[in-house]
Structures are given as C-alpha cells and as structure tokens.
Design a protein around this motif. Structure first.
Motif, mmCIF file in Angstrom:
data_model
loop_
_atom_site.group_PDB
_atom_site.id
_atom_site.type_symbol
_atom_site.label_atom_id
_atom_site.label_comp_id
_atom_site.label_asym_id
_atom_site.label_seq_id
_atom_site.Cartn_x
_atom_site.Cartn_y
_atom_site.Cartn_z
ATOM 1 N N GLU A 1 0.900 -1.243 -0.067
ATOM 2 C CA GLU A 1 0.145 -0.131 -0.058
ATOM 3 C C GLU A 1 0.935 1.237 -0.138
ATOM 4 O O GLU A 1 0.755 2.284 -0.576
ATOM 5 N N THR A 2 1.785 1.281 0.724
ATOM 6 C CA THR A 2 2.621 2.661 0.858
ATOM 7 C C THR A 2 4.032 2.404 0.755
ATOM 8 O O THR A 2 4.768 3.228 0.366
ATOM 9 N N ARG A 3 4.649 0.963 0.286
ATOM 10 C CA ARG A 3 5.992 1.033 0.036
ATOM 11 C C ARG A 3 6.324 -0.085 -1.180
ATOM 12 O O ARG A 3 5.119 -0.657 -1.313
ATOM 13 N N ALA A 4 7.083 -0.397 -1.380
ATOM 14 C CA ALA A 4 7.474 -1.148 -2.630
ATOM 15 C C ALA A 4 9.102 -1.886 -2.256
ATOM 16 O O ALA A 4 9.749 -1.036 -1.622
ATOM 17 N N GLN A 5 9.101 -2.913 -2.645
ATOM 18 C CA GLN A 5 10.490 -3.518 -2.725
ATOM 19 C C GLN A 5 11.046 -3.391 -4.045
ATOM 20 O O GLN A 5 10.131 -4.055 -5.075
ATOM 21 N N VAL A 6 12.406 -3.183 -4.366
ATOM 22 C CA VAL A 6 12.890 -2.893 -5.610
ATOM 23 C C VAL A 6 14.150 -3.827 -5.568
ATOM 24 O O VAL A 6 14.830 -3.806 -4.475
ATOM 25 N N VAL A 7 14.561 -4.342 -6.770
ATOM 26 C CA VAL A 7 15.703 -5.179 -6.628
ATOM 27 C C VAL A 7 16.712 -4.650 -7.603
ATOM 28 O O VAL A 7 16.105 -4.432 -8.784
ATOM 29 N N ARG A 8 17.737 -4.393 -7.519
ATOM 30 C CA ARG A 8 18.989 -3.980 -8.555
ATOM 31 C C ARG A 8 19.068 -5.205 -9.501
ATOM 32 O O ARG A 8 19.478 -6.116 -8.959
ATOM 33 N N THR A 9 18.903 -5.087 -10.808
ATOM 34 C CA THR A 9 18.972 -6.182 -11.749
ATOM 35 C C THR A 9 20.572 -6.457 -11.803
ATOM 36 O O THR A 9 20.710 -7.677 -12.400
ATOM 37 N N ASP A 10 21.512 -5.566 -11.556
ATOM 38 C CA ASP A 10 22.637 -5.983 -11.882
ATOM 39 C C ASP A 10 23.661 -6.712 -10.667
ATOM 40 O O ASP A 10 24.760 -7.092 -10.737
ATOM 41 N N GLY A 11 22.886 -6.949 -9.631
ATOM 42 C CA GLY A 11 23.264 -7.284 -8.507
ATOM 43 C C GLY A 11 22.447 -8.242 -7.567
ATOM 44 O O GLY A 11 23.024 -8.859 -6.340
ATOM 45 N N GLY A 12 21.213 -7.923 -7.535
ATOM 46 C CA GLY A 12 20.039 -8.739 -6.861
ATOM 47 C C GLY A 12 20.224 -7.850 -5.428
ATOM 48 O O GLY A 12 19.416 -8.355 -4.674
ATOM 49 N N GLN A 13 20.684 -6.901 -5.105
ATOM 50 C CA GLN A 13 20.516 -6.134 -3.904
ATOM 51 C C GLN A 13 19.021 -5.596 -3.759
ATOM 52 O O GLN A 13 18.607 -4.850 -4.896
#
Length: 86
Positions: free
Chosen positions: A21-33
């Motif tokens: 609802e208020t947050r999102a999880q994002v992942v760097r495609t170059d390292g998986g962080q």
C-alpha cells in the motif's frame, strides 16, 4: 516524476519486486540487492515485475523480462499424460 526520483539507488536498472500500500520492494538487476522505497517515489502505474531505469518505466526491458520468464516457465512445465486433466 523523472530521473532521480529513486534517490540513493543509483542509475542501475531496478525491478519492482513487491508493491504494498505505501511501500515497494525493488531489486537491482545488476546485483540482486533489494531495498524498500516509499511507493510515491515510483512512477505512476508501475506494476510488480516492471523494470525502472533512471526512475522511469522501461517498457522494452519489462517486456523482455516477461518473455524470458514465460519461456523459462514453459520449459519447466510438465506435460500431462493423454486423458489426464487437472
């Protein structure tokens, strides 16, 4: 929203992993962080699985990722014997 909206995340492409609802999880495609960001920092209309570059949706990379996932899922599918339905 333009470039720099995702401050502190650099310019590497990001995949939107999870939208809440208020947050999102994002992942760097170059390292998986992975990291959590406030959802308002994402472009309007973004969906899980979308690829962001410089704070903007990249429709070409997003579609390429969706095709890749579909191909991998199809390769992993187990064919059903004739006459068997699930």
């Amino acid at each position: 929203m333009g470039a720099g909206v995702l401050l502190g995340l650099g310019t590497s492409p990001l995949r939107v992993e999870l939208l809440e609802e208020t947050r999102a999880q994002v992942v760097r495609t170059d390292g998986g962080q992975a990291c959590t960001v406030e959802r308002w920092r994402l472009p309007p209309g973004v969906r899980e699985g979308d690829i962001l570059v410089d704070g903007r949706l990249d429709p070409e990379r997003t579609e390429a990722l969706r095709r890749e996932v579909a191909l991998k899922r199809a390769a992993l599918a187990v064919p059903l014997p004739p006459g068997l339905e699930l």
